[in-house]
Design a protein around this motif. Sequence first.
Motif, PDB file in Angstrom:
ATOM      1  N   PRO A   1       0.834  -1.207   0.000  1.00 19.87           N
ATOM      2  CA  PRO A   1       0.000   0.000   0.000  1.00 19.87           C
ATOM      3  C   PRO A   1       0.864   1.249   0.000  1.00 19.87           C
ATOM      4  CG  PRO A   1      -0.005  -1.034   2.172  1.00 19.87           C
ATOM      5  CD  PRO A   1       0.714  -1.972   1.241  1.00 19.87           C
ATOM      6  N   ASN A   2       0.342   2.308  -0.599  1.00 20.11           N
ATOM      7  CA  ASN A   2       1.140   3.524  -0.822  1.00 20.11           C
ATOM      8  C   ASN A   2       0.766   4.639   0.157  1.00 20.11           C
ATOM      9  OD1 ASN A   2       3.048   5.135  -2.111  1.00 20.11           O
ATOM     10  ND2 ASN A   2       1.608   5.878  -3.644  1.00 20.11           N
ATOM     11  N   TYR A   3       0.854   4.363   1.437  1.00 22.77           N
ATOM     12  CA  TYR A   3       0.578   5.380   2.451  1.00 22.77           C
ATOM     13  C   TYR A   3       1.618   6.500   2.396  1.00 22.77           C
ATOM     14  CZ  TYR A   3      -2.530   2.040   4.872  1.00 22.77           C
ATOM     15  OH  TYR A   3      -3.540   1.174   5.192  1.00 22.77           O
ATOM     16  N   PHE A   4       1.203   7.699   2.805  1.00 24.39           N
ATOM     17  CA  PHE A   4       2.183   8.751   3.080  1.00 24.39           C
ATOM     18  C   PHE A   4       2.939   8.373   4.356  1.00 24.39           C
ATOM     19  CE2 PHE A   4      -0.670  11.338   0.439  1.00 24.39           C
ATOM     20  CZ  PHE A   4       0.249  12.039  -0.336  1.00 24.39           C
TER      21      PHE A   4
ATOM     22  N   TYR B   1      -3.303  13.062   5.452  1.00 24.41           N
ATOM     23  CA  TYR B   1      -4.009  12.329   6.502  1.00 24.41           C
ATOM     24  C   TYR B   1      -5.318  11.746   5.977  1.00 24.41           C
ATOM     25  CZ  TYR B   1      -7.007  11.679  10.591  1.00 24.41           C
ATOM     26  OH  TYR B   1      -7.878  11.158  11.517  1.00 24.41           O
ATOM     27  N   LEU B   2      -6.045  12.530   5.203  1.00 24.53           N
ATOM     28  CA  LEU B   2      -7.309  12.052   4.640  1.00 24.53           C
ATOM     29  C   LEU B   2      -7.068  10.905   3.666  1.00 24.53           C
ATOM     30  CD1 LEU B   2      -9.113  15.471   4.058  1.00 24.53           C
ATOM     31  CD2 LEU B   2      -9.738  13.722   5.744  1.00 24.53           C
ATOM     32  N   PHE B   3      -6.024  11.016   2.844  1.00 25.30           N
ATOM     33  CA  PHE B   3      -5.690   9.934   1.918  1.00 25.30           C
ATOM     34  C   PHE B   3      -5.361   8.656   2.689  1.00 25.30           C
ATOM     35  CE2 PHE B   3      -2.639   7.279  -0.244  1.00 25.30           C
ATOM     36  CZ  PHE B   3      -3.183   7.126  -1.507  1.00 25.30           C
ATOM     37  N   ASN B   4      -4.510   8.774   3.710  1.00 27.02           N
ATOM     38  CA  ASN B   4      -4.140   7.599   4.499  1.00 27.02           C
ATOM     39  C   ASN B   4      -5.352   6.961   5.172  1.00 27.02           C
ATOM     40  OD1 ASN B   4      -1.478   7.912   3.796  1.00 27.02           O
ATOM     41  ND2 ASN B   4      -0.719   8.184   5.875  1.00 27.02           N
TER      42      ASN B   4
ATOM     43  N   ILE C   1      -1.680  -1.432 -14.759  1.00 26.89           N
ATOM     44  CA  ILE C   1      -2.405  -0.294 -14.202  1.00 26.89           C
ATOM     45  C   ILE C   1      -2.470  -0.455 -12.686  1.00 26.89           C
ATOM     46  CG2 ILE C   1      -3.812   0.089 -16.272  1.00 26.89           C
ATOM     47  CD1 ILE C   1      -6.103  -1.384 -14.862  1.00 26.89           C
ATOM     48  N   ALA C   2      -2.888   0.610 -11.997  1.00 30.27           N
ATOM     49  CA  ALA C   2      -3.044   0.542 -10.543  1.00 30.27           C
ATOM     50  C   ALA C   2      -4.156   1.498 -10.119  1.00 30.27           C
ATOM     51  CB  ALA C   2      -1.735   0.898  -9.843  1.00 30.27           C
ATOM     52  N   PRO C   3      -4.853   1.175  -9.024  1.00 29.08           N
ATOM     53  CA  PRO C   3      -5.916   2.056  -8.526  1.00 29.08           C
ATOM     54  C   PRO C   3      -5.351   3.312  -7.880  1.00 29.08           C
ATOM     55  CG  PRO C   3      -5.574   0.248  -7.007  1.00 29.08           C
ATOM     56  CD  PRO C   3      -4.688  -0.030  -8.196  1.00 29.08           C
ATOM     57  N   THR C   4      -6.153   4.350  -7.853  1.00 27.37           N
ATOM     58  CA  THR C   4      -5.739   5.606  -7.228  1.00 27.37           C
ATOM     59  C   THR C   4      -6.686   5.988  -6.109  1.00 27.37           C
ATOM     60  OG1 THR C   4      -7.044   7.073  -8.655  1.00 27.37           O
ATOM     61  CG2 THR C   4      -4.871   6.403  -9.465  1.00 27.37           C
ATOM     62  N   GLY C   5      -6.171   6.799  -5.193  1.00 26.32           N
ATOM     63  CA  GLY C   5      -6.977   7.376  -4.135  1.00 26.32           C
ATOM     64  C   GLY C   5      -6.981   8.884  -4.247  1.00 26.32           C
TER      65      GLY C   5
ATOM     66  N   ARG D   1      -4.807  12.705  -7.709  1.00 24.34           N
ATOM     67  CA  ARG D   1      -5.006  11.274  -7.514  1.00 24.34           C
ATOM     68  C   ARG D   1      -3.637  10.657  -7.264  1.00 24.34           C
ATOM     69  NH1 ARG D   1     -10.382  10.313  -6.780  1.00 24.34           N
ATOM     70  NH2 ARG D   1      -9.631   8.141  -6.612  1.00 24.34           N
ATOM     71  N   ARG D   2      -3.545   9.803  -6.265  1.00 24.36           N
ATOM     72  CA  ARG D   2      -2.283   9.157  -5.878  1.00 24.36           C
ATOM     73  C   ARG D   2      -2.469   7.650  -5.969  1.00 24.36           C
ATOM     74  NH1 ARG D   2       2.296   9.818  -2.445  1.00 24.36           N
ATOM     75  NH2 ARG D   2       2.689   8.084  -1.013  1.00 24.36           N
ATOM     76  N   TYR D   3      -1.450   6.966  -6.473  1.00 21.88           N
ATOM     77  CA  TYR D   3      -1.520   5.509  -6.514  1.00 21.88           C
ATOM     78  C   TYR D   3      -1.817   4.970  -5.115  1.00 21.88           C
ATOM     79  CZ  TYR D   3       0.482   5.385 -11.230  1.00 21.88           C
ATOM     80  OH  TYR D   3       0.703   5.540 -12.582  1.00 21.88           O
ATOM     81  N   ALA D   4      -2.793   4.094  -5.025  1.00 26.42           N
ATOM     82  CA  ALA D   4      -3.120   3.452  -3.753  1.00 26.42           C
ATOM     83  C   ALA D   4      -2.235   2.252  -3.497  1.00 26.42           C
ATOM     84  CB  ALA D   4      -4.583   3.011  -3.749  1.00 26.42           C
ATOM     85  N   TRP D   5      -1.738   1.664  -4.582  1.00 35.99           N
ATOM     86  CA  TRP D   5      -0.960   0.433  -4.473  1.00 35.99           C
ATOM     87  C   TRP D   5       0.235   0.539  -5.412  1.00 35.99           C
ATOM     88  CZ3 TRP D   5      -1.811  -3.074  -0.810  1.00 35.99           C
ATOM     89  CH2 TRP D   5      -1.168  -4.314  -0.889  1.00 35.99           C
TER      90      TRP D   5
END
Length: 355
Positions: free
Chosen positions: A152-155, A196-199, A275-279, A310-314
Motif C-alpha cells: 500500500p502507498n501510504y504517506f 491524513y485524509l488519503f491515508n 495499471i493501478a488504482p488511485t486514491g 489522484r495518488r496511486y493506492a498500491w
Amino acid sequence: MKLVYPLNIKNDFVFNSTPRDFTVEEIPLYEFTGEGEHLVLKVRKKEMTTWEMLDAISNHVGIRRRDMGYAGLKDKHAMTIQYISLPAKFEEKLDAFSHEKIKILDKVRHNNKIRVGHLKGNRFEIRLKKVLGVQKDKLDSVLKWIKSHGVPNYFGNQRFGTDGNNWEDGKKLIEGKLKIRDRKTREFLMGSYQSYLFNSWLCRRMELTLLLQEFSEADTEKLMKLPEGSLKGSKEQKNFFKLVEGDLMMHYPYGRLFEVEELSKEAERFETKDIAPTGLIPGTRVKRSAATARMLEEHFDEEIKMNGARRYAWIQVTEIKKNYVEEKAHYELSFVLPKGAYATNVLDVLRGNAS
C-alpha cells in the motif's frame, strides 16, 4: 485462489533511520544532455534536510535558493544522493565549496532547470539489525510476497511532523480556526491534512480487502455498511488489493487516469501491473471516483482550497536485493520505489503491521 496478506507474520528486527543504515538515491527521469545553461550536481548529504543543503550551496555561490532546482525532498536522517541544478555560470565558485555534511559527487551540464517530480523513482538501501534465526526465513517469505503483490502507498510519518500531528493544524486552518500568515507554512500544514485524509481512506480500503479475504461479498457489504450488490465481482479477483466499481485507475508507473468500466478486465490488468488504482488527495481541480468507490471515498473528501490530485493506492517494489550477514545478524536490503513512495511502507509490511 486465496491470497493471505502477511499481517500474521510478525517480524522482530531493529531499524535505525541513520546515515549508516539508511541510504536513498534518486533515479533521474532522463539522462542529462552534457550541454546547456544549467549545471546539474549529484550531491550526497547526511543529517540535514534538502532545504538546508540547498541553503548551504546557494549561500556559498551567492544566489537565491529559488534559483536552484531539485526533484524531490529527501529524508534528514538518511544518507541521501540527489540531483540539484543551478545556473552553470557559478561552476567555478563550486570548486571552493566544502561542507562536512555535503559532498558533490559529479557535475554535468543540462539544458533545463530540474523541476519537482522529475524522477523515475528512488533506490533505497536499508540495514535491519538483530535478525536472528527464523526471523531471516520470515523476512525472505514476506519479501517474496511483496515482490509478487506490492505494498500500500501510504504517506510516511515524516509527512506529519515529529509528533505526528501536523495534520491537526492543517484541519484547523481549513476550518478557519487557526491563522498563519506564512504561505509556505500554511500550505505545508494543509498538505499534511490532505495526506491524513488519503491515508485514512486507504486504511478503509485495506479493511475492505482484508474482510473479503475472510468473508463473502454480502457479509462484507454488511460489515462495511454498503448497499447490497455493491461489491459484486470484487472477491473473485486474483490480485490482493480488491477493485470496486467506479475506481479511478492510472497506467503504471505513470500515465493516464481513467474510470473502471469492466471490473474483471481491469482487475486482470492490475494483476499484470499494467495499471493501478488511485486514491483521492482532496482539493480543487481533481476528479472524483464514482459508484461504490465514491461511497468509500466521500467520507474522506473535504473542501480544501488547494489543488487536489489522484495518488496511486498500491505500488510495486522492484529490483529487490537481499544479503544476510549471519555473524552480525544483519539483513541488508535494497529496492526501488516510484517517486513519492515511502520506504516505511515496505518496512511496515515486513514487520506485519501495514493495515
